[in-house]
Scaffold this active site. Structure first.
Site, PDB file in Angstrom:
ATOM      1  CD1 TRP A   8      -7.424   5.032  72.175  1.00  0.00           C
ATOM      2  CD2 TRP A   8      -5.913   4.476  70.621  1.00  0.00           C
ATOM      3  NE1 TRP A   8      -7.837   3.858  71.599  1.00  0.00           N
ATOM      4  CE2 TRP A   8      -6.917   3.493  70.637  1.00  0.00           C
ATOM      5  CE3 TRP A   8      -4.849   4.352  69.715  1.00  0.00           C
ATOM      6  CZ2 TRP A   8      -6.876   2.401  69.786  1.00  0.00           C
ATOM      7  CZ3 TRP A   8      -4.827   3.258  68.879  1.00  0.00           C
ATOM      8  CH2 TRP A   8      -5.837   2.292  68.920  1.00  0.00           C
ATOM      9  CB  CYS A  24       2.204  11.002  25.594  1.00  0.00           C
ATOM     10  SG  CYS A  24       0.626  10.801  24.789  1.00  0.00           S
ATOM     11  CG  ASP A  44       0.082  -1.407  68.932  1.00  0.00           C
ATOM     12  OD1 ASP A  44       0.497  -1.568  70.096  1.00  0.00           O
ATOM     13  OD2 ASP A  44       0.512  -0.540  68.157  1.00  0.00           O
ATOM     14  CB  CYS A  70      -1.144  14.294  23.596  1.00  0.00           C
ATOM     15  SG  CYS A  70      -2.200  13.391  24.739  1.00  0.00           S
ATOM     16  CD  GLU A 114      -1.386  16.245  27.079  1.00  0.00           C
ATOM     17  OE1 GLU A 114      -2.202  15.537  27.697  1.00  0.00           O
ATOM     18  OE2 GLU A 114      -0.163  16.016  27.060  1.00  0.00           O
ATOM     19  CB  ALA A 132       0.228   8.782  66.314  1.00  0.00           C
ATOM     20  N   GLY A 163       6.451   0.667  64.324  1.00  0.00           N
ATOM     21  CA  GLY A 163       7.175   1.275  65.431  1.00  0.00           C
ATOM     22  C   GLY A 163       8.541   1.804  65.016  1.00  0.00           C
TER      23      GLY A 163
HETATM   24  C1  AOF Z   1      -1.778  10.062  31.370  1.00  0.00           C
HETATM   25  N1  AOF Z   1      -2.532  11.194  31.362  1.00  0.00           N
HETATM   26  O1  AOF Z   1      -2.883  13.313  30.843  1.00  0.00           O
HETATM   27  C2  AOF Z   1      -0.825  12.378  30.252  1.00  0.00           C
HETATM   28  C3  AOF Z   1      -0.008  11.229  30.262  1.00  0.00           C
HETATM   29  O2  AOF Z   1      -0.052   4.378  27.905  1.00  0.00           O
HETATM   30  P1  AOF Z   1      -0.993   5.373  28.499  1.00  0.00           P
HETATM   31  O3  AOF Z   1      -2.043   5.835  27.573  1.00  0.00           O
HETATM   32  O4  AOF Z   1      -1.546   4.922  29.824  1.00  0.00           O
HETATM   33  O5  AOF Z   1      -0.112   6.664  28.749  1.00  0.00           O
HETATM   34  C4  AOF Z   1       0.496   6.893  29.941  1.00  0.00           C
HETATM   35  C5  AOF Z   1       1.689   7.787  29.789  1.00  0.00           C
HETATM   36  O6  AOF Z   1       1.410   8.956  29.039  1.00  0.00           O
HETATM   37  C6  AOF Z   1       2.146   8.296  31.134  1.00  0.00           C
HETATM   38  O7  AOF Z   1       3.026   7.411  31.739  1.00  0.00           O
HETATM   39  C7  AOF Z   1       2.816   9.601  30.794  1.00  0.00           C
HETATM   40  O8  AOF Z   1       4.162   9.356  30.484  1.00  0.00           O
HETATM   41  C8  AOF Z   1       2.122  10.074  29.522  1.00  0.00           C
HETATM   42  N2  AOF Z   1       1.239  11.251  29.739  1.00  0.00           N
HETATM   43  N3  AOF Z   1      -0.541  10.101  30.830  1.00  0.00           N
HETATM   44  O9  AOF Z   1      -2.214   9.019  31.872  1.00  0.00           O
HETATM   45  C9  AOF Z   1      -2.130  12.331  30.829  1.00  0.00           C
HETATM   46  N4  AOF Z   1      -0.410  13.531  29.687  1.00  0.00           N
HETATM   47 ZN    ZN Z   2      -0.873  12.026  25.925  1.00  0.00          ZN
END
Ligand code: AOF
Ligand code: ZN
Length: 337
Positions: free
Chosen positions: A172, A79, A202, A88, A55, A156, A269
């Site tokens: 293989w 967030c 292996d 954000c 964002e 595999a 395995g």
């Molecule tokens: C991201 N990228 O685009 C969005 C996230 O503490 P930070 O800054 O590392 O924030 C991480 C958290 O923010 C992540 O666990 C998620 O919940 C929220 N959104 N995080 O790294 C993004 N939108």
């Molecule tokens: Zn954010």
């Protein structure tokens, strides 16, 4: 036919994927901003762990108040916490967006963006391309929810599902091209998990910077190729809790998570693979299938140890991708739990 909202959300997911293998343990996120007339004025994505969220990446590109009264699309709830960057939600409110369209809610307990946006009078719609958004961030979701690494098991096999002859010969089954592909795949995971059986049978090198060997009785010789490089964690009965006299694999995975291992690539395995499958510890299976038939029931299978009598008791998977690698086939599927 996709709705307009779904179309833009699909675009967000595409943008998010640009961050693949670079955002862990954080999610992959993409964002699109439309102005009040519905014209796209900016887009962004989360490039790399610790850097700007999607964002912020999109909104900081705007010169003026072009987003005023507009719509923001993002595949994950914005967030509302101070982490590597400020919330954000603050930036979204500052830019005076009218609508925010979200793929899925964030499972991170620190995040409560939806209610903050609503309180600020912004219209919020949640659950657009929900399944796709969940699938995109399945690793992040498992890590957050269970505090456990996401486990992909690679196998595999011949067309009759065998990984070796009865005396253990497996070199293989798949072609050189498939094996090269496996080398590349390894680098997408934080750790390779294998067993003493595989190392002894292996003697693989399994080039990687972090490897974990399950070696209950310390049978693996220090001269094995696997020790030639990388950091190695050996789980034995001396450092691991036991469950029914066997290593508690769940406890090992949880230990790995605490060491910062968020994704595990298991190459082993039928015994270990079967035990992990039975305990619901495998999230996905990558199966390479070679156009070969062993034609012997005593040949070894990829998964072993489950004494079932009814097909209704099988583990069921959902295939999400299949493609040819040279003359082999690679099937990727999710284990349904
Ligand atoms: C991201 N990228 O685009 C969005 C996230 O503490 P930070 O800054 O590392 O924030 C991480 C958290 O923010 C992540 O666990 C998620 O919940 C929220 N959104 N995080 O790294 C993004 N939108
Ligand atoms: Zn954010």
């Amino acid at each position: 036919m996709l709705t307009q909202d779904e179309k833009f959300m699909k675009e967000c997911i595409k943008l998010a994927l640009k961050g693949k293998n670079k955002t862990s343990p954080n999610p992959m996120v993409g964002c699109i901003v439309l102005d009040k007339n519905g014209n796209m004025v900016s887009k962004g994505y989360h490039h790399k762990y610790g850097e700007n969220h999607a964002e912020r990446d999109a909104l900081l590109k705007l010169k003026n108040n072009e987003a005023n009264g507009g719509t923001l699309y993002v595949n994950l709830e914005p967030c509302s916490h101070y982490g590597h960057t400020p919330p954000c939600t603050d930036l979204i409110i500052e830019h005076k967006l009218k609508r925010v369209i979200i793929g899925i809610k964030d499972i991170n307990p620190k995040v409560d963006g939806i209610s903050i946006l609503k309180k600020a009078g912004i219209e919020v719609k949640i659950g657009v391309l929900e399944e796709e958004s969940k699938f995109l961030n399945r690793v992040f979701i498992k890590n957050m929810k269970e505090k456990m690494p996401y486990v992909v098991l690679k196998t595999a096999t011949t067309m009759d599902g065998k990984i070796s002859t009865k005396n253990g010969d497996s070199k293989w089954i798949t072609s050189e091209k498939s094996r090269q592909k496996v080398y590349k795949m390894r680098s997408e995971f934080d750790c390779i998990l294998t067993s003493s059986n595989t190392v002894i049978a292996d003697n693989p090198t399994m080039k990687h910077n972090f490897k974990c060997i399950l070696d209950t009785n310390e049978r693996v010789p220090k001269t094995a190729n696997i020790f030639k490089q990388g950091e190695i964690y050996i789980a034995t009965k001396y450092n691991t809790p036991l469950k029914n006299e066997k290593l508690d694999i769940k406890a090992i995975l949880s230990e790995l998570y605490k060491k910062g291992i968020y994704t595990v690539f298991a190459e082993c395995g039928g015994t270990l693979a079967g035990a992990m499958l039975k305990e619901n510890l495998i999230d996905e299976i990558y199966q390479f299938i070679a156009p070969k038939i062993l034609n012997d029931n005593d040949g070894k299978s990829s998964f072993d140890g489950n004494n079932i009598l009814k097909i209704s008791q099988t583990k069921n998977l959902q295939i999400y991708s299949s493609k040819k690698i040279g003359n082999d086939l690679l099937i990727k599927s999710i284990v349904l739990k």
